[in-house]
Scaffold this motif. Sequence first.
Motif, PDB file in Angstrom:
ATOM      1  N   PRO A  10       0.895  -1.284  -0.137  1.00  0.00           N
ATOM      2  CA  PRO A  10       0.213  -0.008   0.028  1.00  0.00           C
ATOM      3  C   PRO A  10       0.998   1.330  -0.072  1.00  0.00           C
ATOM      4  CG  PRO A  10      -0.189  -1.156   2.184  1.00  0.00           C
ATOM      5  CD  PRO A  10       0.606  -2.143   1.414  1.00  0.00           C
ATOM      6  N   ARG A  11       2.001   1.083   0.348  1.00  0.00           N
ATOM      7  CA  ARG A  11       2.871   2.526   0.690  1.00  0.00           C
ATOM      8  C   ARG A  11       3.273   2.839  -1.088  1.00  0.00           C
ATOM      9  NH1 ARG A  11       7.293   0.002   4.524  1.00  0.00           N
ATOM     10  NH2 ARG A  11       6.837  -1.809   3.130  1.00  0.00           N
ATOM     11  N   LEU A  12       3.241   1.827  -2.001  1.00  0.00           N
ATOM     12  CA  LEU A  12       3.471   1.965  -3.450  1.00  0.00           C
ATOM     13  C   LEU A  12       2.157   2.300  -4.196  1.00  0.00           C
ATOM     14  CD1 LEU A  12       6.463  -0.262  -3.635  1.00  0.00           C
ATOM     15  CD2 LEU A  12       6.687   2.225  -3.199  1.00  0.00           C
ATOM     16  N   ALA A  13       1.160   2.162  -3.480  1.00  0.00           N
ATOM     17  CA  ALA A  13      -0.094   2.222  -4.410  1.00  0.00           C
ATOM     18  C   ALA A  13      -0.358   3.641  -5.241  1.00  0.00           C
ATOM     19  CB  ALA A  13      -1.526   2.542  -3.234  1.00  0.00           C
ATOM     20  N   THR A  14       0.407   4.674  -4.775  1.00  0.00           N
ATOM     21  CA  THR A  14       0.407   5.912  -5.576  1.00  0.00           C
ATOM     22  C   THR A  14       1.790   6.360  -5.445  1.00  0.00           C
ATOM     23  OG1 THR A  14      -1.928   6.486  -4.990  1.00  0.00           O
ATOM     24  CG2 THR A  14      -0.245   8.143  -6.098  1.00  0.00           C
ATOM     25  N   LEU A  15       2.602   6.150  -6.976  1.00  0.00           N
ATOM     26  CA  LEU A  15       4.165   6.593  -6.821  1.00  0.00           C
ATOM     27  C   LEU A  15       4.107   8.097  -6.898  1.00  0.00           C
ATOM     28  CD1 LEU A  15       5.502   3.773  -8.972  1.00  0.00           C
ATOM     29  CD2 LEU A  15       5.318   3.896  -6.414  1.00  0.00           C
ATOM     30  N   ASP A  16       5.080   8.726  -6.158  1.00  0.00           N
ATOM     31  CA  ASP A  16       5.048  10.058  -6.073  1.00  0.00           C
ATOM     32  C   ASP A  16       6.251  10.429  -7.244  1.00  0.00           C
ATOM     33  OD1 ASP A  16       5.224  12.695  -5.384  1.00  0.00           O
ATOM     34  OD2 ASP A  16       5.894  12.537  -3.158  1.00  0.00           O
ATOM     35  N   GLY A  17       6.029  11.060  -8.295  1.00  0.00           N
ATOM     36  CA  GLY A  17       7.011  11.680  -8.994  1.00  0.00           C
ATOM     37  C   GLY A  17       7.791  10.654  -9.900  1.00  0.00           C
ATOM     38  N   PHE A  18       7.177   9.483  -9.922  1.00  0.00           N
ATOM     39  CA  PHE A  18       8.122   8.358 -10.810  1.00  0.00           C
ATOM     40  C   PHE A  18       7.027   7.141 -11.100  1.00  0.00           C
ATOM     41  CE2 PHE A  18       8.744   6.622  -6.512  1.00  0.00           C
ATOM     42  CZ  PHE A  18       9.002   5.415  -6.840  1.00  0.00           C
ATOM     43  N   ARG A  19       7.424   6.319 -12.073  1.00  0.00           N
ATOM     44  CA  ARG A  19       6.567   5.108 -12.545  1.00  0.00           C
ATOM     45  C   ARG A  19       7.568   4.244 -12.727  1.00  0.00           C
ATOM     46  NH1 ARG A  19       6.333   8.186 -17.331  1.00  0.00           N
ATOM     47  NH2 ARG A  19       7.241   7.003 -19.139  1.00  0.00           N
ATOM     48  N   VAL A  20       7.100   2.858 -12.706  1.00  0.00           N
ATOM     49  CA  VAL A  20       8.032   1.856 -13.105  1.00  0.00           C
ATOM     50  C   VAL A  20       7.499   1.096 -14.110  1.00  0.00           C
ATOM     51  CG1 VAL A  20       8.714  -0.339 -12.087  1.00  0.00           C
ATOM     52  CG2 VAL A  20       8.518   1.602 -10.429  1.00  0.00           C
ATOM     53  N   GLU A  21       8.251   0.782 -15.027  1.00  0.00           N
ATOM     54  CA  GLU A  21       7.965  -0.107 -16.280  1.00  0.00           C
ATOM     55  C   GLU A  21       8.577  -1.321 -16.288  1.00  0.00           C
ATOM     56  OE1 GLU A  21       7.216   4.005 -19.178  1.00  0.00           O
ATOM     57  OE2 GLU A  21       8.743   2.578 -19.442  1.00  0.00           O
ATOM     58  N   GLN A  48       9.937   5.865  -1.434  1.00  0.00           N
ATOM     59  CA  GLN A  48       9.387   4.850  -2.381  1.00  0.00           C
ATOM     60  C   GLN A  48      10.481   4.189  -3.249  1.00  0.00           C
ATOM     61  OE1 GLN A  48       6.156   7.032  -4.167  1.00  0.00           O
ATOM     62  NE2 GLN A  48       4.678   6.331  -2.779  1.00  0.00           N
ATOM     63  N   LEU A  49      11.357   5.180  -3.436  1.00  0.00           N
ATOM     64  CA  LEU A  49      12.514   4.585  -4.325  1.00  0.00           C
ATOM     65  C   LEU A  49      13.202   3.315  -3.994  1.00  0.00           C
ATOM     66  CD1 LEU A  49      13.790   7.922  -5.726  1.00  0.00           C
ATOM     67  CD2 LEU A  49      12.750   6.064  -7.032  1.00  0.00           C
ATOM     68  N   ARG A  50      13.587   3.530  -2.577  1.00  0.00           N
ATOM     69  CA  ARG A  50      14.138   2.212  -1.845  1.00  0.00           C
ATOM     70  C   ARG A  50      13.182   1.050  -1.718  1.00  0.00           C
ATOM     71  NH1 ARG A  50      12.709   0.125   3.118  1.00  0.00           N
ATOM     72  NH2 ARG A  50      11.603   1.905   3.830  1.00  0.00           N
ATOM     73  N   LEU A  51      11.902   1.178  -1.506  1.00  0.00           N
ATOM     74  CA  LEU A  51      10.979   0.081  -1.540  1.00  0.00           C
ATOM     75  C   LEU A  51      10.751  -0.501  -2.846  1.00  0.00           C
ATOM     76  CD1 LEU A  51       8.050   1.663   0.536  1.00  0.00           C
ATOM     77  CD2 LEU A  51       9.674  -0.313   1.257  1.00  0.00           C
ATOM     78  N   VAL A  52      11.083   0.290  -3.811  1.00  0.00           N
ATOM     79  CA  VAL A  52      10.605  -0.175  -5.157  1.00  0.00           C
ATOM     80  C   VAL A  52      11.913  -1.016  -5.601  1.00  0.00           C
ATOM     81  CG1 VAL A  52      10.895   0.524  -7.628  1.00  0.00           C
ATOM     82  CG2 VAL A  52       8.863   1.593  -6.187  1.00  0.00           C
ATOM     83  N   PHE A  53      13.083  -0.471  -5.298  1.00  0.00           N
ATOM     84  CA  PHE A  53      14.330  -1.181  -5.693  1.00  0.00           C
ATOM     85  C   PHE A  53      14.358  -2.631  -4.719  1.00  0.00           C
ATOM     86  CE2 PHE A  53      16.521   2.636  -7.076  1.00  0.00           C
ATOM     87  CZ  PHE A  53      17.114   2.110  -8.150  1.00  0.00           C
ATOM     88  N   GLU A  54      14.023  -2.524  -3.507  1.00  0.00           N
ATOM     89  CA  GLU A  54      13.863  -3.955  -2.745  1.00  0.00           C
ATOM     90  C   GLU A  54      12.782  -4.880  -3.783  1.00  0.00           C
ATOM     91  OE1 GLU A  54      15.110  -1.796   1.381  1.00  0.00           O
ATOM     92  OE2 GLU A  54      13.034  -2.642   1.067  1.00  0.00           O
ATOM     93  N   THR A  55      11.616  -4.189  -4.152  1.00  0.00           N
ATOM     94  CA  THR A  55      10.798  -5.072  -4.776  1.00  0.00           C
ATOM     95  C   THR A  55      11.203  -5.757  -5.948  1.00  0.00           C
ATOM     96  OG1 THR A  55       9.212  -4.049  -3.673  1.00  0.00           O
ATOM     97  CG2 THR A  55       8.320  -5.208  -5.632  1.00  0.00           C
ATOM     98  N   LEU A  56      11.999  -4.949  -6.876  1.00  0.00           N
ATOM     99  CA  LEU A  56      12.421  -5.262  -8.051  1.00  0.00           C
ATOM    100  C   LEU A  56      13.637  -6.208  -7.905  1.00  0.00           C
ATOM    101  CD1 LEU A  56      12.318  -1.976 -10.142  1.00  0.00           C
ATOM    102  CD2 LEU A  56      10.740  -3.860 -10.247  1.00  0.00           C
ATOM    103  N   ASP A  57      14.246  -6.303  -6.795  1.00  0.00           N
ATOM    104  CA  ASP A  57      15.258  -7.091  -6.657  1.00  0.00           C
ATOM    105  C   ASP A  57      15.031  -8.653  -6.386  1.00  0.00           C
ATOM    106  OD1 ASP A  57      18.429  -7.350  -6.673  1.00  0.00           O
ATOM    107  OD2 ASP A  57      18.355  -7.072  -4.468  1.00  0.00           O
ATOM    108  N   GLU A  58      13.795  -8.652  -5.852  1.00  0.00           N
ATOM    109  CA  GLU A  58      13.067 -10.019  -5.771  1.00  0.00           C
ATOM    110  C   GLU A  58      12.244 -10.652  -6.877  1.00  0.00           C
ATOM    111  OE1 GLU A  58      13.955 -11.792  -2.861  1.00  0.00           O
ATOM    112  OE2 GLU A  58      15.012 -10.253  -2.503  1.00  0.00           O
TER     113      GLU A  58
END
Length: 268
Positions: A10-21, A48-58
């Motif tokens: 839920p912390r990544l439900a609305t990304l602030d200033g970026f998107r992930v493709e 959010q960037l930290r959380l996204v990197f951690e998610t993509l790493d998995e």
Amino acid sequence: MPSVMTFADPRLATLDGFRVEIDEAQQRADIVLDRPPFNIVSMPERDQLRLVFETLDEDARVRVIVVRAIGEHFSSGGNIKGFMEATPEHVSKLAWNIAAPARAAKPVIAANRGYCFGVGFELSLACDFRIITETTQYALPEQKLGQIPGSGGSARLQKMVGITRTKDIVMRSRRINAEQALAWGIATEKVADADLEKATDALVAELVSFSPIAQRTAKKLLNDTEDSPLAIAIELEGHCYSRLRQSHDFKEGVEAFHEKRKPVFTGI
């Protein structure tokens, strides 16, 4: 074709200033800074960037992570007002968040054009590869605000270019152009501005062609031994080599070499 990624967190439900493709065919994920014209990085965005990197790493679909931006500038830096509004506890986490690319096991590429200042520069320094264009300018301008870099910028830069050049950049808030960045070893590669995307695509394709387990091992070994004495670094390298000796990918690489064919690596 790339698709926009959504997250269960839920912390990544609305990304602030970026998107992930995500491009599953290319085995890549793109973190795209999208707050033009200068792609200013907000305080929530750092978390959010930290959380996204951690998610993509998995994420098993992703072999390589790319950080790029919309428009003519990568990022002019952070939201200045946000520093005064953030608590000391929050500010103390800035470097940890921005170091997420370095902690990721997968290769991370920063595609930099135009302004790459402050946290934009620090985020790029935490990546493994930096592709720049003739328009790229790097800077850590915090001295102009009565502050110093707070997300690892001066520390990482000193490792790359030494104390004399780092003092020149940090203490004078000096901008570094593309030629200097390449000559000093800050940038991996310099290309024409129109070729940045093509060069990024080519590097992604190259990295994906290697063994995933060998890539992860090489990145961790190099990060872990950056400050080690030579004898310790060689010892750790030997242990890593021995571990990879047992891998399926190494066996496949040797067989493919002798059979004069392209290896098919599986990361096992």
